[in-house]
Scaffold this motif. Structure first.
Motif, PDB file in Angstrom:
ATOM      1  N   LEU A 296      51.722  28.023  52.031  1.00 54.03           N
ATOM      2  CA  LEU A 296      50.508  28.808  51.811  1.00 54.03           C
ATOM      3  C   LEU A 296      50.706  29.706  50.607  1.00 54.03           C
ATOM      4  N   THR A 297      49.679  29.812  49.783  1.00 48.35           N
ATOM      5  CA  THR A 297      49.669  30.783  48.699  1.00 48.35           C
ATOM      6  C   THR A 297      48.380  31.571  48.769  1.00 48.35           C
ATOM      7  N   VAL A 298      48.407  32.782  48.211  1.00 42.37           N
ATOM      8  CA  VAL A 298      47.206  33.612  48.118  1.00 42.37           C
ATOM      9  C   VAL A 298      46.723  33.594  46.679  1.00 42.37           C
ATOM     10  N   HIS A 299      45.446  33.271  46.487  1.00 47.16           N
ATOM     11  CA  HIS A 299      44.823  33.266  45.171  1.00 47.16           C
ATOM     12  C   HIS A 299      43.780  34.370  45.097  1.00 47.16           C
ATOM     13  N   GLN A 300      43.604  34.954  43.933  1.00 43.95           N
ATOM     14  CA  GLN A 300      42.458  35.823  43.680  1.00 43.95           C
ATOM     15  C   GLN A 300      41.327  34.936  43.182  1.00 43.95           C
ATOM     16  N   THR A 301      40.171  35.055  43.808  1.00 46.95           N
ATOM     17  CA  THR A 301      39.058  34.159  43.493  1.00 46.95           C
ATOM     18  C   THR A 301      37.937  34.823  42.715  1.00 46.95           C
ATOM     19  N   ALA A 302      37.914  36.160  42.638  1.00 44.81           N
ATOM     20  CA  ALA A 302      36.853  36.870  41.916  1.00 44.81           C
ATOM     21  C   ALA A 302      37.364  38.233  41.498  1.00 44.81           C
ATOM     22  N   ARG A 303      36.710  38.827  40.481  1.00 43.87           N
ATOM     23  CA  ARG A 303      37.057  40.168  40.011  1.00 43.87           C
ATOM     24  C   ARG A 303      36.291  41.208  40.824  1.00 43.87           C
ATOM     25  N   PRO A 304      36.983  42.188  41.387  1.00 44.30           N
ATOM     26  CA  PRO A 304      36.264  43.217  42.148  1.00 44.30           C
ATOM     27  C   PRO A 304      35.588  44.223  41.225  1.00 44.30           C
ATOM     28  N   HIS A 305      34.479  44.757  41.676  1.00 45.21           N
ATOM     29  CA  HIS A 305      33.821  45.879  41.011  1.00 45.21           C
ATOM     30  C   HIS A 305      33.884  47.041  41.998  1.00 45.21           C
TER      31      HIS A 305
END
Length: 345
Positions: A6-15
């Motif tokens: 399992l890996t964790v990906h960032q899928t979007a930029r937070p605002h």
């Protein structure tokens, strides 16, 4: 051994404040080491404030839809290099994943000290402790009897700074924290002389009550209003050690702190920031300083441990909300002592 990773990906930029929707757990086949590398099964993961800065778009930030980096400790389970032996415990920075293929150059062998748990290599003996140690000994050049103020004193760097300062014979030790319970813990358990809840009023007034005679050194993890208050409270030849700016991580449009810039000149104040990555050559010196105190019990570990890799994102978000005391570490369930019940944050 698990057949998948399992890996964790960032899928979007937070605002503003990130949420669980900004991440995804991605399953894949278990990777195999190529010639000159080894496969590490991770046992402990670090989640750190700097991850929030790297989530934004910009140079050096996390790439979207790719595994997140981070500090981790794991065990070599397959090797195709004589420089990494199966069963060896190593530190690396390919963190937010259950398994990582690493080269010897990407790892650091961890010495095993009697009575020192592996979690210490991600807290007081890791980047967190090294940040505190460098800040006090190299940037502030703390002297016995110096009065010290630490913001975010209940966090990983804040607790390590407090513990190390006590060992270095600090004078009055004051801090700020996000709740009365944290403030009480820091006084009772960590050795702070006074800690205020920064929600209770203007920082300058609260610091004035906690340190009525002023301070010599400020270790700044927060920035903002508390930085301005500290500049006003510093004595002649005071030092500001800039570690982080937590107060602005989720509010990048917040106004910068306002203080009397004449104080910098008139009180001969020195303000200096640093990146701990530029001081990795001091790792052995940190071991020499801290390990004997860990073994004697004079130095305690301040850690919030979260069980299960599936909770790594929850642990990160909880850290940003201030739900931890000390360094927050995620532990693989295979490492949970039999007398402990696995729990999330």
């Amino acid at each position: 051994m698990n057949e998948t990773a399992l890996t964790v990906h960032q899928t979007a930029r937070p605002h503003g404040f990130p949420t669980a929707e900004h991440f995804a757990f991605v399953e894949s086949a278990l990777p195999g080491p190529v010639a000159g590398s080894a496969l590490v099964e991770n046992l402990y993961w670090s989640v750190d404030p700097y991850h929030r800065e790297m989530m934004d778009d910009g140079p050096g930030g996390f790439a979207l839809d790719a595994p997140l980096e981070g500090r981790a400790v794991g065990r070599v389970i397959a090797s195709r290099t004589p420089r990494l032996s199966e069963g060896e415990i190593v530190f690396h920075r390919q963190g937010w994943r259950t398994h990582a293929v690493v080269t010897p150059e990407e790892t650091r062998r961890l010495p095993r000290f009697d009575g020192v748990p592996l979690t210490a290599y991600l807290s007081v003996l890791g980047g967190t402790g090294l940040t505190a140690y460098v800040g006090l000994t190299r940037i502030a050049r703390l002297q016995p009897g110096d009065d010290l103020f630490v913001s975010a004193a209940a966090g990983g760097v804040g607790t390590a700074t407090g513990r190390f300062a006590g060992l270095l014979e600090v004078g009055r030790l004051v801090g700020s924290a996000g709740s009365a319970a944290k403030a009480d813990h820091l006084v009772r358990e960590v050795g702070y002389d006074a800690v205020f809840d920064y929600h209770d009023g203007p920082a300058a007034e609260l610091l004035g009550k906690a340190a009525p005679d002023g301070i010599d050194v400020f270790v700044d993890n927060v920035g903002g209003e508390q930085l301005a208050a500290a500049v006003g409270a510093l004595r002649e030849f005071g030092r500001v050690v800039r570690v982080g700016t937590i107060s602005q991580y989720n509010t990048p449009d917040a106004p910068p702190p306002r203080f009397d810039y004449a104080d910098i000149v008139e009180k001969s104040i020195r303000m200096e920031g640093f990146l701990v990555s530029n001081y990795r050559d001091l790792q052995e010196e940190l071991f020499e300083f801290a390990v004997p105190h860990l073994q004697s019990g004079r130095l305690a570990l301040d850690e919030t441990v979260v069980d299960g890799f599936e909770h790594v994102v929850d642990a990160f978000l909880g850290m940003l909300r201030g739900e931890n005391i000390g360094k927050i570490i995620v532990r693989d369930r295979t490492q949970v002592p039999v007398h402990e019940a696995p729990a999330g944050l």
